[in-house]
Design an enzyme around this catalytic site. Structure first.
Site, mmCIF file in Angstrom:
data_model
loop_
_atom_site.group_PDB
_atom_site.id
_atom_site.type_symbol
_atom_site.label_atom_id
_atom_site.label_comp_id
_atom_site.label_asym_id
_atom_site.label_seq_id
_atom_site.Cartn_x
_atom_site.Cartn_y
_atom_site.Cartn_z
ATOM 1 N N ALA A 219 -41.820 25.126 -18.165
ATOM 2 C CA ALA A 219 -41.092 25.982 -19.097
ATOM 3 C C ALA A 219 -40.167 26.888 -18.316
ATOM 4 O O ALA A 219 -40.477 27.298 -17.198
ATOM 5 C CB ALA A 219 -42.063 26.821 -19.932
ATOM 6 N N ALA A 220 -39.015 27.182 -18.888
ATOM 7 C CA ALA A 220 -38.046 28.084 -18.284
ATOM 8 C C ALA A 220 -37.584 29.071 -19.349
ATOM 9 O O ALA A 220 -38.051 29.027 -20.492
ATOM 10 C CB ALA A 220 -36.880 27.306 -17.690
ATOM 11 N N SER A 221 -36.662 29.933 -18.995
ATOM 12 C CA SER A 221 -36.262 31.000 -19.913
ATOM 13 C C SER A 221 -35.537 30.470 -21.141
ATOM 14 O O SER A 221 -35.595 31.074 -22.201
ATOM 15 C CB SER A 221 -35.382 32.018 -19.188
ATOM 16 O OG SER A 221 -34.240 31.392 -18.656
ATOM 17 N N LEU A 222 -34.842 29.351 -21.015
ATOM 18 C CA LEU A 222 -34.047 28.837 -22.126
ATOM 19 C C LEU A 222 -34.679 27.652 -22.829
ATOM 20 O O LEU A 222 -34.411 27.416 -24.005
ATOM 21 C CB LEU A 222 -32.645 28.424 -21.640
ATOM 22 C CG LEU A 222 -31.804 29.510 -20.981
ATOM 23 C CD1 LEU A 222 -30.426 28.969 -20.640
ATOM 24 C CD2 LEU A 222 -31.697 30.736 -21.879
ATOM 25 N N GLY A 223 -35.480 26.892 -22.120
ATOM 26 C CA GLY A 223 -36.014 25.676 -22.714
ATOM 27 C C GLY A 223 -37.381 25.319 -22.193
ATOM 28 O O GLY A 223 -37.956 26.002 -21.334
ATOM 29 N N LYS A 239 -35.949 17.808 -22.839
ATOM 30 C CA LYS A 239 -35.709 19.240 -22.675
ATOM 31 C C LYS A 239 -35.349 19.821 -24.038
ATOM 32 O O LYS A 239 -34.360 19.399 -24.660
ATOM 33 C CB LYS A 239 -34.568 19.435 -21.671
ATOM 34 C CG LYS A 239 -34.196 20.866 -21.373
ATOM 35 C CD LYS A 239 -33.063 20.867 -20.348
ATOM 36 C CE LYS A 239 -32.574 22.264 -20.033
ATOM 37 N NZ LYS A 239 -31.463 22.246 -19.039
ATOM 38 N N ASP A 374 -24.984 24.963 -8.554
ATOM 39 C CA ASP A 374 -26.336 25.526 -8.490
ATOM 40 C C ASP A 374 -27.260 24.532 -7.789
ATOM 41 O O ASP A 374 -28.200 24.021 -8.384
ATOM 42 C CB ASP A 374 -26.831 25.828 -9.904
ATOM 43 C CG ASP A 374 -28.158 26.584 -9.895
ATOM 44 O OD1 ASP A 374 -28.469 27.219 -8.870
ATOM 45 O OD2 ASP A 374 -28.871 26.531 -10.913
#
Length: 377
Positions: A219-223, A239, A374
């Site tokens: 899990a990440a901040s957006l998805g 995702k 990135d």
């Protein structure tokens, strides 16, 4: 359909490529786009109509033996950035929860500004030497406070902290180290909410997947990412954008623009950087990241760039199973490129991987003028 167990990982990048197209690992002997490396002892196999060759894990192919076995990008069906549904709306008319979040952000910034004014203006007038000696400790404390604030609120602030932590041109190393600890990792959300988003975007999941792992791989901040299998048997990572995350991000960006304008009134900030310009630059790129169609377009463009190079592997994007909030990608889970012990155990030459990475990345900058900005593992 939703019961098969899968191995989980704490790193989203191990299961989900950063599909702006940078290739920085090896998968089946080829440089792959998500910073992992994987030896292969399997014979050549057929996948989505093209052959994936084997390299037996020890050697990296130097050139393209046959361009016909590299998948050709499907530009005809690829989404375009113009199809993005991301719209940065004004704060007015948003829910009470979002307005409280907006106020909370401004209050946090106001308290920071009060302390900055006290120390950098008033105390500095009477004890400049003391302020100069103790400045770094105070800025480190502010950075730690922001890091904690970002972790609690999530959304844009984690991304902003990571963005700032790369700006060695405007901040000293001691402060950057405080922000480097800010990880893009947040608690997972219940699959019930994720499934609602999936069904809103794709319809009946049984028409797309033979199984779908309810436990997120990361899990990440957006998805949030889940492993799944398509009806034709292909293994994928799906995702899914967090429900409501777009309005959260719009709210955070609105607050950050106000904070940046106030910050520019202080000389000790404005002489170091143009805060307003930094926020606008960050916001523009961040809103693109909210659009998975934009991400799919980038991956397709990189597939075109490397269509004749078997040494670079761009994971498949399944357009028919993707939308602007859902992205279905070939699962290329393997050895992470920073796991040197595992690479050596697999018989993979780190020197060969490093050379392949440079041979892949430099042409992006100097030949294609289109590069991954990135490139983290």
């Amino acid at each position: 359909m939703f019961t098969e167990e899968q191995t989980q990982t704490d790193d989203l990048s191990e299961a989900l490529p950063q599909l702006n197209g940078h290739a920085n690992g090896v998968h089946n002997g080829k440089t792959v786009a998500n910073g992992t490396v994987a030896p292969s002892t399997d014979p050549p196999r057929q996948q989505n109509g093209y052959t994936v060759p084997s390299t037996n894990g020890t050697a990296l192919p130097d050139s393209v033996p046959d361009p016909q076995i590299q998948r050709q990008p499907d530009f005809a069906n690829a989404p375009t950035p113009e199809e993005s549904t991301v719209v940065d709306e004004p704060i007015r008319g948003r829910s009470l929860r979002l307005q409280l979040r907006f106020v909370r952000t401004l209050v946090f910034a106001a308290w920071l500004f009060v302390r900055l004014i006290f120390w950098q203006i008033y105390v500095y007038k009477v004890a400049p030497n003391y302020i100069e000696r103790t400045n770094m400790k105070r800025w480190q404390k502010y950075a730690r406070e922001f890091s904690g604030f970002a972790v609690k609120l999530g959304g844009v602030f984690i991304k902003m902290g990571q963005f700032i932590s790369t700006r060695v041109d405007i901040l000293p190393e001691e402060i950057l180290k405080e922000l480097e600890n800010l990880q893009d990792e947040v608690p997972t959300i219940k699959f019930k909410k994720i499934r609602t988003t999936l069904e809103q975007e794709l319809g009946d999941l049984n028409q797309h997947f033979s199984y779908f792992d309810e436990s997120p791989v990361a899990a990440a901040s957006l998805g949030q990412a889940h492993r799944a299998r398509l009806l034709d048997g292909d293994k994928v990572v799906v995702k899914v954008q967090r429900p409501g995350i777009r309005n959260v991000c719009y709210t955070d960006l609105a607050a950050m623009r106000i904070i940046a304008r106030v910050a520019m009134r202080f000389n000790f900030i404005s002489r170091r950087a143009n805060a307003s310009a930094l926020v606008e630059e960050f916001g523009r790129v961040f809103l693109e990241e909210l659009s998975y169609k934009h991400e799919a377009y980038n991956a397709t463009r990189f597939s075109e760039m490397y269509k004749d190079d078997l040494g670079v592997y761009i994971p498949i994007i399944y357009y028919e199973h993707s939308t602007d909030r859902v992205l279905t990608i070939e699962d290329v889970t393997s050895i992470k490129i920073t796991d040197f012990a595992a690479m050596e155990a697999a018989g993979i030459s780190r020197k060969a991987v490093a050379k392949r990475m440079m041979d892949t990345y430099l042409p992006q900058v100097f030949n294609h003028y289109y590069f991954h900005a990135d490139p983290h593992p």
